[in-house]
Design an enzyme around this catalytic site. Structure first.
Site, mmCIF file in Angstrom:
data_model
loop_
_atom_site.group_PDB
_atom_site.id
_atom_site.type_symbol
_atom_site.label_atom_id
_atom_site.label_comp_id
_atom_site.label_asym_id
_atom_site.label_seq_id
_atom_site.Cartn_x
_atom_site.Cartn_y
_atom_site.Cartn_z
ATOM 1 C CG ASP A 432 41.429 -0.382 10.887
ATOM 2 O OD1 ASP A 432 40.981 -0.474 9.840
ATOM 3 O OD2 ASP A 432 41.439 -1.198 11.927
ATOM 4 C CD GLU A 435 37.041 3.189 7.016
ATOM 5 O OE1 GLU A 435 36.871 3.423 8.148
ATOM 6 O OE2 GLU A 435 37.495 2.418 6.281
ATOM 7 C CG ASP A 508 36.823 -5.688 8.743
ATOM 8 O OD1 ASP A 508 38.262 -6.028 8.654
ATOM 9 O OD2 ASP A 508 36.414 -4.858 9.703
#
Ligand code: MIG
Length: 824
Positions: A432, A435, A508
């Site tokens: 997770d 980025e 999300d």
């Protein structure tokens, strides 16, 4: 004056100046007027000559150079070197550039040069250096420059902003770009690629988590693709600023793109996958239903949820541990208060058929008593700023440093850190925040330095590949640690080619009907952009779905390549039985359907891995010649046999479906309908319209509570009668090793052909695997004649019958070669 303007205002000013990059305007504003050098875009001028080197052609205008490289009969790559010097030819997306080429040649006329392969001709006009690509058979120009390639010096960082501007035909539509929000057809919109943690993203929000600078254009029923392999912040405009222009540009790096020929969208996608790779075959259990939440803890809660699946008799293969399983969010540690004996818990879960998947983030807590931080620091593996300070930022553990995953040695090290988790029995790993996401700042500043495989780069160049390189490290590390077992990995961020290392979820999302619609489009879009193993957070990550929305989402999720429910920690419980009846029973029915279709789903993954077929295929791909399909975005086929028409409206009890060419059976009622028509189909909450292409063979397993729960004694084959010939595939193997790379698998091809009075089924078998069963158990749907005799390999079968649903039932040996079913 300029100093009084803050960054937000600069952004606004920048956005109002059409055709100029934000950076350029911000730079204008940052410089006192006296320092301002006029910023000029420079364009290629006139072609002065061409030089051939093998499959590469170098054109020059006396200063800049352009390389045109014949990659395959259908793929041509173009590169621009503004002052004649090309950058290092390295790509994270494309491991090997050259493919097989049968023949190519260069021709010169008075006005242009033409490089042609057996399929495509790339022309370069002498007077103005415009590049175009045409189909040799039809002569149709698929893509052509509207202005010569151009660039602009970047005085702050060095290098250039690079630009390409092409024609946008009046009837042209656009698809692809992977992780984008909004409608499937991209015409009339502008996009940016910069991997972003986009919590609760909106319908048209851009950019999102991943960068896939690959699009497909379609005009006059023919498709082509452009893959702009540039990792810097990049932009695409599909006729937005200018209705007749399509352009793409980037804040740095090289203007380098691949033209990928069609003419069918399917050809374009398959060829894109020959460049960037396909997804490996996942472990079969990864195709089951997965249950996730932020977070299930402590151990007693994890056990309770896992046991809840078994007591409710709802199939499930995996339960996830989100960040709270760690000790103070330190990766590769356990919170011993919540999880005193992870090994025992994981083993007990496995005993009821439930795999454990855990999260690992990139941020490593700055803590000299924490072994991972200590090792990373000693080895100098954390990212640094331009002035040599460490890159520090706050994430879940507090102050963190971040491994430079673009360094192969760092990847090797980090991949090895999974050892203990693997030994504890953890089956899957979820990366997770890669980025990378940083609280407050959003991400790393531009000046952070990266190794970039030894080619070096700032964060401007490495940002969009950081997540992909993290999950690559995870995948490669696991592959070693798990010996011959297939790793299961999930990533949030990525770049083109990420499909070689992980599956993805769309991030999300929100528990709204709008997000259900959006998720449906997003998964299809990812699928035709080379990242087929994708799913949404079923039920919506933030917000509260009611029972109806959750059930409709489970129905869509049954046909998402990755099927996982997930929810944020501040929401109400969200298991498939949390909403009571009738929802629990309907959720069970659809999750069971996922398991019944497992041999079909698994075969579709094989077709992707081996041949590059996308898993989900939008209507625009199924019938690109039908322009109205360019705007129908809520139906797709899973593989090419099952048409899925999810219900996306609250309170709906029916919906309009469009059936593509051919004939289709209603999956539930077996009614046969003609394609190229719209129908209104009943869709009460317990139903989602599903259709099976006539002529298909759809294998089916008995319902299991998890993959591999029961051995298959006889394989059930659903055969859907057709008056024409249709081929189907069945792939079988052990399900969790790499033995398939040594041909230990079976690839079976069934061909089904009816003629109104008879039905013929043929089978061919390739590969070396031996399944557990001996017999096929047939269930033939839609036989339009009365059966007199059945022969299997010319031996008569006397034991056949029609059941209450008028389905023809009989059995055969699994190795049969042909079956003849004769009518009276
Ligand atoms: O800042 O790990 O998208 O799936 O549950 C939030 C907690 C961090 C974001 C992920 C989400 C996950 C959550 N993570």
């Amino acid at each position: 004056m300029a100093e009084d303007i803050n960054n937000d205002e600069k952004q606004i000013i920048a956005e109002t100046i059409v055709g100029e990059t934000t950076e350029e305007v911000v730079q204008h504003l940052n410089n006192p007027v006296t320092d301002l050098k006029p910023i000029v875009k420079q364009y290629l001028t006139e072609v002065k000559g061409v030089k051939k080197e093998g499959n590469k052609f170098y054109f020059s205008d006396g200063n800049a150079r352009v390389e045109v490289r014949v990659v395959s009969d259908e793929i041509i790559r173009v590169r621009l070197a503004p002052h004649g010097v090309f950058l290092d030819d390295f790509s994270y997306a494309v491991p090997v550039v050259d493919q097989r080429v049968t023949t190519f040649r260069l021709e010169e006329t008075e006005t242009h040069y033409a490089i042609s392969t057996s399929t495509v001709t790339c022309k370069v006009s002498k007077a103005d250096f415009l590049v175009s690509f045409a189909d040799n058979t039809t002569g149709m120009v698929m893509s052509e420059d509207a202005s010569p390639m151009h660039w602009e010096e970047n005085v702050e960082f060095g290098g250039y902003y690079v630009f390409a501007t092409k024609d946008c035909k009046s009837e042209e539509n656009f698809f692809g770009l992977g992780d984008k929000s909004g409608n499937m057809n991209l015409r009339g919109r502008k996009f940016q690629n910069w991997n972003t943690d986009a919590y609760s993203f909106g319908w048209d929000q851009d950019p999102l988590y991943r960068t896939i600078p690959f699009y497909i254009g379609i005009h006059e029923s023919a498709s082509y693709g452009i893959f702009f392999d540039n990792t810097f912040r990049s932009y695409f405009d599909f006729g937005r600023e200018n209705n007749d222009k399509t352009s793409f540009w980037a804040d740095g790096g090289e203007l380098q793109y691949y033209y990928i020929h069609g003419p069918h969208m399917m050809d374009v996608v398959k060829r894109y996958q020959t460049l960037t790779g396909t997804h490996k075959l996942p472990p079969k259990w990864a195709l089951g239903y997965h249950q996730c939440r932020w977070s299930y803890y402590p151990e007693s809660r994890v056990r309770e949820v896992a046991e809840g699946f078994r007591s409710n008799q709802i199939p499930c293969d995996a339960i996830y541990l989100d960040i709270d399983y760690m000790d103070g969010y330190r990766c590769f540690t356990w919170n011993k208060k919540y999880f005193p004996d992870p090994k025992k818990m994981i083993k007990d879960l496995l005993n009821i058929g439930m795999k454990t998947v855990v999260m690992i983030d990139p941020g490593i807590k700055v803590d000299d008593n924490y072994w991972v931080f200590k090792e990373g620091k000693e080895k100098n593996f954390f990212c640094r700023r331009s002035d040599d300070y460490f890159m520090e930022g706050h994430v879940w553990p507090g102050r963190c440093q971040f491994p430079d995953f673009t360094n192969p040695a760092v990847r090797e090290w980090f991949g090895g850190l999974y050892k203990e988790l693997v030994e504890l029995g953890v089956a899957g790993f979820w990366n997770d925040m890669n980025e990378p996401a940083v609280f407050g700042a959003g991400t790393f500043p531009n000046d952070v330095r990266h190794n970039y495989e030894g080619y070096r780069g700032s964060h401007r160049k490495a940002h969009n590949v950081y997540g992909m390189q993290m999950v690559r490290s995870t995948y490669d590390g696991l592959k070693k640690l798990m010996r011959n077992k297939r790793p299961f990995t999930i990533t949030r961020a990525g770049y083109s080619g990420m499909q070689r290392y992980a599956c993805v979820w769309t991030g999300d999302n929100v528990a709204t009907w709008e997000h259900l619609k959006l998720g449906n489009i997003q998964c299809q879009r990812m699928s035709i952009s080379g990242v087929p193993f994708c799913g949404t957070d079923i039920g919506g990550f933030s917000g509260e779905p009611d029972g109806e929305l959750f059930t409709r989402w489970i129905q869509l999720g049954t046909f998402s390549p990755f099927m996982r429910a997930h929810s944020a920690g501040d929401t109400s419980v969200r298991e498939p039985w949390s909403f009571g009846e009738p929802f629990t029973s309907i959720n069970r029915k659809f999750i069971e359907l996922r398991y019944r279709l497992m041999p079909y789903i698994y075969s579709v993954f094989w077709e992707h891995h081996r041949y590059g077929f996308p898993i989900l295929r939008p209507l625009a791909m199924l019938e690109q010649e039908n322009i109205s399909n360019h705007f129908r975005q809520d139906e797709f086929t899973f593989g090419d046999k099952i048409l899925v028409c999810p219900v996306l409206e609250q309170g709906a009890t029916s919906r309009t479906v469009y059936l593509p060419k051919g004939q289709w059976y209603n999956f539930w009622t077996h009614e046969l309908l003609n394609g190229e028509n719209e129908y209104n189909i009943e869709a009460k909450l317990e139903d989602m319209p599903l259709f099976v292409r006539a002529g298909s063979v759809v294998p089916e397993y008995p319902v299991m509570q998890y993959v591999g729960e029961k051995p298959i004694d006889e394989l059930w084959l659903n055969v859907y009668y057709a008056d024409y010939e249709v081929n189907s595939f069945l792939f079988e193997d052990h399900g969790d090793t790499f033995a398939y790379e040594q041909d230990i698998y079976l690839e079976k091809k069934f061909s089904v052909r009816g003629d109104g009075k008879n039905l013929f089924i043929e089978q061919t078998i390739e590969g070396l695997y031996t399944p557990t069963y001996e017999l096929y158990d047939y269930n033939v749907i839609g036989v339009p004649f009365k059966v007199s005799k059945i022969y299997v390999d010319d031996k008569e079968v006397t034991d056949f019958s029609f059941d209450d649903k008028k389905r023809l039932r009989f059995k055969s040996n699994k190795n049969f070669m042909n079956i003849k079913i004769f009518g009276v």
